[in-house]
Enzyme design. Sequence first.
Site, PDB file in Angstrom:
ATOM      1  N   ASP A 135      94.128  57.804  63.362  1.00 14.80           N
ATOM      2  CA  ASP A 135      93.921  56.385  63.607  1.00 14.80           C
ATOM      3  C   ASP A 135      93.837  56.082  65.091  1.00 14.80           C
ATOM      4  OD1 ASP A 135      94.534  53.363  62.405  1.00 14.80           O
ATOM      5  OD2 ASP A 135      95.463  53.704  64.352  1.00 14.80           O
ATOM      6  N   VAL A 163      93.113  51.180  61.313  1.00 13.26           N
ATOM      7  CA  VAL A 163      91.876  51.895  60.970  1.00 13.26           C
ATOM      8  C   VAL A 163      92.105  52.771  59.742  1.00 13.26           C
ATOM      9  CG1 VAL A 163      90.110  53.487  61.787  1.00 13.26           C
ATOM     10  CG2 VAL A 163      91.123  51.840  63.369  1.00 13.26           C
ATOM     11  N   ASP A 164      93.229  53.473  59.701  1.00 15.51           N
ATOM     12  CA  ASP A 164      93.552  54.274  58.514  1.00 15.51           C
ATOM     13  C   ASP A 164      93.572  53.405  57.261  1.00 15.51           C
ATOM     14  OD1 ASP A 164      93.765  56.808  59.584  1.00 15.51           O
ATOM     15  OD2 ASP A 164      95.927  56.723  59.870  1.00 15.51           O
ATOM     16  N   ALA A 165      94.276  52.271  57.350  1.00 17.94           N
ATOM     17  CA  ALA A 165      94.405  51.404  56.178  1.00 17.94           C
ATOM     18  C   ALA A 165      93.057  50.830  55.773  1.00 17.94           C
ATOM     19  CB  ALA A 165      95.401  50.285  56.469  1.00 17.94           C
TER      20      ALA A 165
END
Length: 395
Positions: A135, A163-165
């Site tokens: 991320d 960003v990951d989520a």
Amino acid sequence: MRQPLDGVRVVDFGQFIAAPAAGAALAEMGADVIKVEPVGGESARQIGVYGQAMVDGYNGGKRSIAVDLRTPEGRQVAQRLVRDADIVLQNLRTGVMEAFGLGPADVRAVNPGVVYGSVSGFGRHGPSRDRPGFDIAAQAESGLMSITGEAGRDPQRVGVPVVDAAAGHVLAEAVLAAYIGRLRFGTGRDVEVSLLDVAIHLQATTWGEYFLTGQVPERKGNGQPTVAPAADVVPTADGAIVLSAYTPAHFAKLCALIGRPELADDPRFATNPDRVAHRDALLAELAPAFGELTSEKAIEVLVGNGIVAGAINTYDQVVEHPDVRASGTFTDVDGHPGRTVVRTPWRDGDGAATTGAAPAPRVGEHTRQIMTELGYPVAEIGDLARRGVVRMGEE
């Protein structure tokens, strides 16, 4: 009522957030999501409280099978799993799934209709295709950090792995579209999401401004750089609020509400470019009026008169927010009172949560059950467990 994805089989090889988040969304829609993890547990289980929060937040309602993919027998178990899967998810480093005989081409050879969803850090076609994806790297290299923070200070990351989520939601969206395509046209599809692409897409409006003007955005702290007041922070008697009132009508109304109608005709604030140029002076003029109000009262006055505003809440205040409580966003895990998780943010039309908050599985909690479904004899399951190829989990 049956869930939308009842009967859909998802095999999730994901670790940490991005692919597991997609699997969690599909599980909340009713899919049977099988989490495939190493016999020692996925990597997030090894990093303390933060890792446990990842496991709880992105694996509820899944079944876990723990298998050593480094062994031929372990790979055979996984290959039997994907043979009947509707959807496969993974975010392992480029080439790892292929090395296990579980890459898109391998799976499609035995399961032509599969939807195969992958998350990578930088895409699988450019020079960084072999780089691990994180991320923070995507935030940095997408430009997001360059515009986050105060002018003249160091760049800042967004305070959560946004960003990951977001990549998890994008992957869920992509595989669902591909699955609908399979139902309509009879063919499977490989779909790919990169953290870098997602991070750039999150900034679509700012990128649009850049392409229209050629001006490289700069860090400016709070407030929108081209309109004012917009996303500006104003202190209150017990905290702070954020407000936006940059159209001529809204700005005039804001000035009237605080008892300063003359500000709308002040040459410093007469037009939006004027207000942007004199933002500090504008905020200084607004501050005394809001400094006498609590955040709750300020929001009541502003929102009640059509001005966009929001209280800047701390986590403990968010938990008590009446709208948050009404939505059921935070809920205790079934069978674990006091163990709270965040629900996937979609609801049926009546506002009810789609499912209860099922717990994340223990490592290998469902290994025996899943292998039995795959047709493994009891004796063979026991033998593989004794040799460490699979793990049964805590009884």
